[in-house]
Scaffold this active site. Structure first.
Site, PDB file in Angstrom:
ATOM      1  N   ASP A   1       0.849  -1.194   0.000  1.00 26.16           N
ATOM      2  CA  ASP A   1       0.000   0.000   0.000  1.00 26.16           C
ATOM      3  C   ASP A   1       0.880   1.237   0.000  1.00 26.16           C
ATOM      4  O   ASP A   1       1.970   1.239   0.581  1.00 26.16           O
ATOM      5  CB  ASP A   1      -0.919   0.014   1.227  1.00 26.16           C
ATOM      6  CG  ASP A   1      -1.973  -1.086   1.178  1.00 26.16           C
ATOM      7  OD1 ASP A   1      -2.334  -1.507   0.067  1.00 26.16           O
ATOM      8  OD2 ASP A   1      -2.427  -1.526   2.254  1.00 26.16           O
TER       9      ASP A   1
ATOM     10  N   ASP B   1      -7.135  -1.222  -4.608  1.00 30.78           N
ATOM     11  CA  ASP B   1      -8.217  -0.856  -3.693  1.00 30.78           C
ATOM     12  C   ASP B   1      -9.066   0.273  -4.272  1.00 30.78           C
ATOM     13  O   ASP B   1     -10.295   0.275  -4.152  1.00 30.78           O
ATOM     14  CB  ASP B   1      -7.640  -0.414  -2.343  1.00 30.78           C
ATOM     15  CG  ASP B   1      -6.858  -1.516  -1.656  1.00 30.78           C
ATOM     16  OD1 ASP B   1      -7.162  -2.701  -1.914  1.00 30.78           O
ATOM     17  OD2 ASP B   1      -5.947  -1.201  -0.880  1.00 30.78           O
TER      18      ASP B   1
END
Length: 271
Positions: free
Chosen positions: A141, A173
């Protein structure tokens, strides 16, 4: 409804997967993890911040021993199911907006499946103590929208008293989030009040399921054509006879005109 090819929607999925993986690998090889390698993009609220996520999307985790394995297996099944559903919707003539949204969701699912399945082996980022590096890779991330951080009030159930910051996420995401939001916002336009069994789109014209199936041999047979002509003529004659019966039963009643006084007096003398 018009049957559509899902090819262009899978092309979008492939492009998004390549972007997602390219960004993740660039962050892994060229950024230091944590605050040391943080890069500000827009002011103090949009940053690149390299973290490893061993669990679900937006930094959430499954805490028990086989949680990661179950999550990876679930992602694999979800990826296959979403891909099949995208093809199904395209063949049913679903609106393009719905298909683009499903393509984005599929891209996000595949992007995170790649991380979970292979990164533990090729990037050696599986958590310490994992039974196997396969299916235990940690998701990379990097997008940090730093809107708020601090301690949650103690009166909040479960999370009270804990330190909290805005979740850090990745391109995959974002694809899932945007695709789901598109479906929720435009669901009336996408589905138009029809269920999937109704075909998603309003269907006009005759129902093909009620069509008569005629063998090919009969189509080239002259006797079949003659029978169809006789059948049509018979139906027309029946309709004509029904119309005549209706018209005869509803003939207007003719009323005699009233007689004048001279005619009435002559009739009385005769009687």
């Amino acid at each position: 409804m018009i049957k559509k090819s899902p090819l262009k929607f899978f092309i979008l999925t492939l492009i998004l997967i390549l972007i997602d993986q390219g960004v993740k690998l660039a962050v892994h090889f060229y950024m230091a993890p944590g605050f040391a390698g943080q890069i500000k993009l827009v002011g103090d609220w949009l940053k690149l911040h390299y973290v490893l996520n061993p669990g679900m999307a937006f930094g959430m985790q499954l805490g028990y021993e086989y949680g990661k394995l179950l999550l990876s297996v679930f992602r694999l099944f979800a990826m296959v199911g979403i891909g099949y559903y995208l093809v199904h919707l395209a063949h049913r003539g679903a609106p393009d907006g719905l298909l683009w949204a499903m393509a984005m969701i599929l891209a996000g699912a595949v992007g995170n499946v790649i991380d979970s399945t292979f990164y533990g082996v090729f990037l050696n980022n599986a958590p310490y103590g994992s039974p196997t590096p396969w299916f235990h890779g940690q998701v990379i991330d990097m997008v940090f929208v730093d809107v708020w951080e601090g301690f949650i009030p103690d009166w909040v159930p479960v999370w009270g008293g804990q330190y909290y910051s805005t979740p850090i996420f990745n391109i995959a995401d974002s694809c899932i989030f945007i695709g789901v939001c598109m479906i929720l916002i435009f669901q009336r336009r996408f589905f138009g009040g029809h269920t999937l069994e109704d075909g998603l789109l309003p269907v006009s014209g005759p129902d093909a399921t009620q069509a008569e199936v005629v063998p090919m041999s009969e189509l080239t047979d002259g006797e079949y054509a003659e029978k169809q002509v006789e059948k049509t003529n018979e139906e027309l004659s029946n309709e004509t006879s029904n119309d005549e019966k209706t018209s005869s039963s509803s003939e207007p009643v003719t009323l005699e005109e009233p007689k004048d006084e001279d005619s009435l007096s002559s009739d009385l003398k005769k009687s």
